[in-house]
Motif scaffolding. Structure first.
Motif, PDB file in Angstrom:
ATOM      1  N   VAL A 250       0.836  -1.205   0.000  1.00 31.65           N
ATOM      2  CA  VAL A 250       0.000   0.000   0.000  1.00 31.65           C
ATOM      3  C   VAL A 250       0.872   1.257   0.000  1.00 31.65           C
ATOM      4  CG1 VAL A 250      -1.663   1.344   1.356  1.00 31.65           C
ATOM      5  CG2 VAL A 250      -1.979  -1.120   1.089  1.00 31.65           C
ATOM      6  N   LEU A 251       1.907   1.264   0.830  1.00 30.84           N
ATOM      7  CA  LEU A 251       2.773   2.435   0.927  1.00 30.84           C
ATOM      8  C   LEU A 251       3.582   2.655  -0.346  1.00 30.84           C
ATOM      9  CD1 LEU A 251       4.057   2.068   4.602  1.00 30.84           C
ATOM     10  CD2 LEU A 251       2.310   3.626   3.733  1.00 30.84           C
ATOM     11  N   PHE A 252       4.153   1.597  -0.895  1.00 34.47           N
ATOM     12  CA  PHE A 252       4.969   1.745  -2.104  1.00 34.47           C
ATOM     13  C   PHE A 252       4.106   2.180  -3.287  1.00 34.47           C
ATOM     14  CE2 PHE A 252       7.983  -1.736  -0.327  1.00 34.47           C
ATOM     15  CZ  PHE A 252       8.491  -0.823   0.577  1.00 34.47           C
ATOM     16  N   LEU A 427      10.621   1.776  -8.397  1.00 42.13           N
ATOM     17  CA  LEU A 427      11.745   0.843  -8.382  1.00 42.13           C
ATOM     18  C   LEU A 427      11.548  -0.294  -7.378  1.00 42.13           C
ATOM     19  CD1 LEU A 427      14.697   3.410  -8.604  1.00 42.13           C
ATOM     20  CD2 LEU A 427      14.000   1.775 -10.373  1.00 42.13           C
ATOM     21  N   LEU A 428      10.710  -0.097  -6.365  1.00 42.07           N
ATOM     22  CA  LEU A 428      10.535  -1.107  -5.323  1.00 42.07           C
ATOM     23  C   LEU A 428       9.534  -2.205  -5.684  1.00 42.07           C
ATOM     24  CD1 LEU A 428      10.519   1.194  -2.159  1.00 42.07           C
ATOM     25  CD2 LEU A 428      12.328  -0.385  -2.864  1.00 42.07           C
ATOM     26  N   LEU A 429       8.754  -1.986  -6.745  1.00 41.67           N
ATOM     27  CA  LEU A 429       7.687  -2.926  -7.096  1.00 41.67           C
ATOM     28  C   LEU A 429       7.984  -3.644  -8.411  1.00 41.67           C
ATOM     29  CD1 LEU A 429       4.608  -0.690  -6.202  1.00 41.67           C
ATOM     30  CD2 LEU A 429       5.548  -2.587  -4.860  1.00 41.67           C
ATOM     31  N   ARG A 430       7.470  -4.857  -8.518  1.00 39.94           N
ATOM     32  CA  ARG A 430       7.641  -5.639  -9.737  1.00 39.94           C
ATOM     33  C   ARG A 430       6.561  -5.300 -10.759  1.00 39.94           C
ATOM     34  NH1 ARG A 430      11.012  -9.959  -9.969  1.00 39.94           N
ATOM     35  NH2 ARG A 430      11.907 -10.740  -8.005  1.00 39.94           N
ATOM     36  N   ASP A 431       6.895  -5.519 -12.007  1.00 36.49           N
ATOM     37  CA  ASP A 431       5.896  -5.477 -13.074  1.00 36.49           C
ATOM     38  C   ASP A 431       5.183  -6.829 -13.085  1.00 36.49           C
ATOM     39  OD1 ASP A 431       4.610  -5.599 -15.681  1.00 36.49           O
ATOM     40  OD2 ASP A 431       5.851  -3.890 -16.225  1.00 36.49           O
ATOM     41  N   ARG A 432       3.855  -6.818 -13.031  1.00 35.80           N
ATOM     42  CA  ARG A 432       3.089  -8.081 -12.996  1.00 35.80           C
ATOM     43  C   ARG A 432       2.144  -8.173 -14.203  1.00 35.80           C
ATOM     44  NH1 ARG A 432       2.297 -10.263  -7.643  1.00 35.80           N
ATOM     45  NH2 ARG A 432       0.052  -9.939  -7.682  1.00 35.80           N
ATOM     46  N   ARG A 433       2.590  -7.624 -15.310  1.00 36.35           N
ATOM     47  CA  ARG A 433       1.791  -7.613 -16.534  1.00 36.35           C
ATOM     48  C   ARG A 433       1.406  -9.033 -16.933  1.00 36.35           C
ATOM     49  NH1 ARG A 433       4.331  -6.830 -22.077  1.00 36.35           N
ATOM     50  NH2 ARG A 433       6.206  -6.755 -20.793  1.00 36.35           N
ATOM     51  N   GLU A 443      -3.430 -17.150  -4.596  1.00 36.81           N
ATOM     52  CA  GLU A 443      -2.121 -17.457  -4.015  1.00 36.81           C
ATOM     53  C   GLU A 443      -0.994 -16.845  -4.855  1.00 36.81           C
ATOM     54  OE1 GLU A 443       0.709 -21.286  -2.809  1.00 36.81           O
ATOM     55  OE2 GLU A 443      -1.365 -21.606  -3.447  1.00 36.81           O
ATOM     56  N   GLN A 444      -1.066 -16.999  -6.175  1.00 32.91           N
ATOM     57  CA  GLN A 444      -0.030 -16.422  -7.028  1.00 32.91           C
ATOM     58  C   GLN A 444      -0.070 -14.900  -6.992  1.00 32.91           C
ATOM     59  OE1 GLN A 444      -0.449 -16.630 -11.265  1.00 32.91           O
ATOM     60  NE2 GLN A 444       1.758 -16.871 -11.601  1.00 32.91           N
ATOM     61  N   GLN A 445      -1.263 -14.335  -6.873  1.00 30.82           N
ATOM     62  CA  GLN A 445      -1.400 -12.882  -6.818  1.00 30.82           C
ATOM     63  C   GLN A 445      -0.730 -12.300  -5.575  1.00 30.82           C
ATOM     64  OE1 GLN A 445      -5.628 -12.378  -6.921  1.00 30.82           O
ATOM     65  NE2 GLN A 445      -5.832 -13.251  -8.970  1.00 30.82           N
ATOM     66  N   SER A 446      -0.568 -13.116  -4.537  1.00 33.56           N
ATOM     67  CA  SER A 446      -0.003 -12.651  -3.274  1.00 33.56           C
ATOM     68  C   SER A 446       1.519 -12.755  -3.236  1.00 33.56           C
ATOM     69  CB  SER A 446      -0.589 -13.458  -2.098  1.00 33.56           C
ATOM     70  OG  SER A 446      -1.996 -13.346  -2.069  1.00 33.56           O
ATOM     71  N   ARG A 447       2.141 -13.279  -4.300  1.00 37.75           N
ATOM     72  CA  ARG A 447       3.595 -13.462  -4.340  1.00 37.75           C
ATOM     73  C   ARG A 447       4.200 -12.647  -5.489  1.00 37.75           C
ATOM     74  NH1 ARG A 447       4.758 -18.126  -6.104  1.00 37.75           N
ATOM     75  NH2 ARG A 447       2.688 -18.967  -6.562  1.00 37.75           N
ATOM     76  N   GLY A 448       5.532 -12.465  -5.416  1.00 34.08           N
ATOM     77  CA  GLY A 448       6.232 -11.804  -6.503  1.00 34.08           C
ATOM     78  C   GLY A 448       5.878 -10.335  -6.671  1.00 34.08           C
ATOM     79  N   ILE A 449       5.634  -9.637  -5.549  1.00 24.93           N
ATOM     80  CA  ILE A 449       5.188  -8.239  -5.605  1.00 24.93           C
ATOM     81  C   ILE A 449       6.357  -7.271  -5.539  1.00 24.93           C
ATOM     82  CG2 ILE A 449       3.798  -6.473  -4.456  1.00 24.93           C
ATOM     83  CD1 ILE A 449       2.032  -8.756  -3.378  1.00 24.93           C
ATOM     84  N   TYR A 450       7.328  -7.564  -4.664  1.00 19.63           N
ATOM     85  CA  TYR A 450       8.415  -6.618  -4.409  1.00 19.63           C
ATOM     86  C   TYR A 450       9.691  -7.052  -5.133  1.00 19.63           C
ATOM     87  CZ  TYR A 450       5.109  -5.999  -0.581  1.00 19.63           C
ATOM     88  OH  TYR A 450       3.957  -5.836   0.148  1.00 19.63           O
ATOM     89  N   ILE A 451      10.618  -6.117  -5.321  1.00 17.71           N
ATOM     90  CA  ILE A 451      11.826  -6.443  -6.081  1.00 17.71           C
ATOM     91  C   ILE A 451      12.704  -7.456  -5.352  1.00 17.71           C
ATOM     92  CG2 ILE A 451      11.929  -4.273  -7.364  1.00 17.71           C
ATOM     93  CD1 ILE A 451      14.044  -3.333  -5.303  1.00 17.71           C
ATOM     94  N   SER A 457       9.053 -16.747  -7.828  1.00 18.43           N
ATOM     95  CA  SER A 457       7.665 -16.596  -7.382  1.00 18.43           C
ATOM     96  C   SER A 457       6.930 -15.517  -8.152  1.00 18.43           C
ATOM     97  CB  SER A 457       7.616 -16.272  -5.881  1.00 18.43           C
ATOM     98  OG  SER A 457       8.151 -14.989  -5.649  1.00 18.43           O
ATOM     99  N   ALA A 458       7.648 -14.791  -9.032  1.00 20.41           N
ATOM    100  CA  ALA A 458       7.012 -13.724  -9.802  1.00 20.41           C
ATOM    101  C   ALA A 458       6.047 -14.313 -10.809  1.00 20.41           C
ATOM    102  CB  ALA A 458       8.074 -12.893 -10.512  1.00 20.41           C
TER     103      ALA A 458
END
Length: 466
Positions: A250-252, A427-433, A443-451, A457-458
């Protein structure tokens, strides 16, 4: 409830092309109406509210007070986001969108008939502030529902493009608001504008709300939420769940928006209009037309950015955008301070390149970042917090910096600092396109969020499932 255009899309089914077009049209119309209302206030705050509602405070302080009423509404956006997130994750996106549209329109229309300080004293600014707070609550709930409707209906490989539809409603709203004010300045020159001209754009909101309500009532519920409801998997307490599991996200995500919003509110918050007219002595009408022209370029670059993010990714588009936004900030005041209208217009247009690239992909990226069970809450609250950190008080802060130091260069440093905040969040978040948005993929939506997450797990970038 079925829309007049046809039967509802069954839960889990692929939406039809006609449904997607209807939703895209509805989100553009709805957000245009909402932000027209919001920006009409900000424009009036920069041009007339200081004189009409805060004049006893003195000219300079009246301007700051006027801009503070713009910013205070942002403090209530999180409340609107919390309420909308709770009801949106429990009862659906559509019902929230209809309510926020009516609330915004009612508050805006009432401002149009509000007596001034000269007529009813301190009750005038108090009532103005109350109605602005209602606008803030509405805006806090509006955006999340609109973008989820657009993105959750979209095919996975075109989410950026579909997500740009509610985004372009913002520059269209600015275009309409600035154009309406400019037309009123032509029809009601001088004191007539202060007496009645400024009120007509507020009263015109009644017509826009009727159109927006009719369009939104024709749209079916999001297919993702329809599936959640069919599976009876609505989260009973989505907001506490969101913060228990995804506070850093939420913060990022809020940081990502804060940089764009702080800089964007130099025009949408009325600061440049006030600076050019009161500070540089330019005529009100031409300045408003320059802002109108810049809103067209903002619209174009926002739409292009949504399309581009489907090809090079949300994160990459943002990184390019923040570099260009920083360049636009550096050029802004050197061009504006020439007091030449063509150069003022050029400065605002240059700024919109970076603004568009750091706004167009936001709907798709936010939607792909949050798991389905808390998606409305996550998207809405991140957006609202980003608005508080960014645009809430940026016009007031810029006015204070300018008046305290006598230098617009220091305002540029402040804006560059906010651009850096947005860049860090990006820069702190992954691209989840391309991630699967359905509730079966929680479950997959909850992983691979941060760099720093394990790259294994992305999410896959090749998913074609809605």
């Amino acid at each position: 409830m079925s829309a007049p255009g046809g039967p509802a899309t069954p839960a889990g089914a692929t939406p039809r092309s006609s449904d997607r077009r209807r939703v895209a049209f509805a989100t553009v119309i709805g957000t245009t109406v909402e932000w027209y209302d919001y920006f009409i206030y900000a424009s009036a705050a920069g041009l007339v509210f200081g004189r009409l509602f805060f004049e006893p405070a003195g000219q300079e302080f009246a301007t700051i007070l006027s801009f503070l009423t713009v910013g205070i509404s942002f403090l209530f956006r999180p409340l609107g986001a919390f309420l909308a997130g709770h009801f949106g994750d429990r009862y659906g996106r559509r019902v929230v969108l209809v309510f926020t549209l009516i609330l915004m329109g009612a508050a805006t229309s009432l401002i149009g008939i509000l007596p001034t300080h000269a007529q009813i004293g301190l009750a005038a600014p108090a009532l103005l502030l109350l109605l602005r707070i209602l606008q803030g609550i509405s805006a806090g709930g509006e955006w999340g529902g609109a973008v989820l409707m657009a993105v959750e209906y979209a095919p996975s490989h075109r989410r950026g493009l579909f997500g740009a539809m509610p985004q372009i409603g913002v520059p269209i709203g600015l275009l309409l608001a600035s154009a309406m004010m400019a037309v009123m300045d032509l029809l009601f020159p001088g004191d007539a504008f202060l007496e009645w001209g400024w009120r007509i754009p507020f009263l015109f909101s009644v017509v826009l709300i009727a159109v927006g309500y009719w369009v939104r009532r024709r749209v079916e519920e999001s297919p993702i939420f329809a599936e959640i409801a069919a599976r009876k998997e609505q989260t009973k307490a989505p907001v506490p769940t969101l913060f228990a599991r995804f506070t850093p996200l939420v913060l990022f995500a809020a940081f990502v928006f804060a940089g764009n919003n702080a800089i964007g509110y130099m025009t949408t918050g009325g600061y440049v209009q006030n600076y050019a007219t009161e500070g540089l002595g330019l005529e009100r009408g031409p300045v408003l037309w320059a802002v109108t022209a810049s809103s067209v370029s903002w619209l174009v670059f926002t739409f292009v950015a949504g399309w581009l993010s489907d090809h090079i990714g949300r994160r990459t588009t943002y990184l390019i955008g923040y570099v260009l936004l920083g360049a636009g900030v550096l050029a802004l005041f050197p061009l504006v301070n020439t007091a030449e209208l063509p150069l003022l217009a050029l400065a605002l247009v240059l700024l919109t390149v970076g603004l568009g690239l750091t706004y167009g992909p936001q709907s798709a990226w936010y939607t792909e970042l949050f798991p389905s069970s808390v998606r409305f809450s996550g998207v809405s609250i991140s957006y609202a917090i980003g608005a508080v950190l960014g645009g809430a008080f940026s016009p007031a802060i810029a006015s204070w910096i300018q008046q305290s130091t006598g230098s617009s260069t220091n305002v540029s440093y402040y804006l560059l600092g906010m651009a850096l905040v947005g860049l860090v969040g990006t820069l702190l978040l992954r691209d989840r396109r391309g991630i699967n948005l359905r509730p079966t993929n929680e479950e997959q939506q909850s992983r691979g969020i941060y760099i720093w997450d394990d790259s294994s797990s992305a999410p896959s970038q090749t998913s074609t499932t809605t």
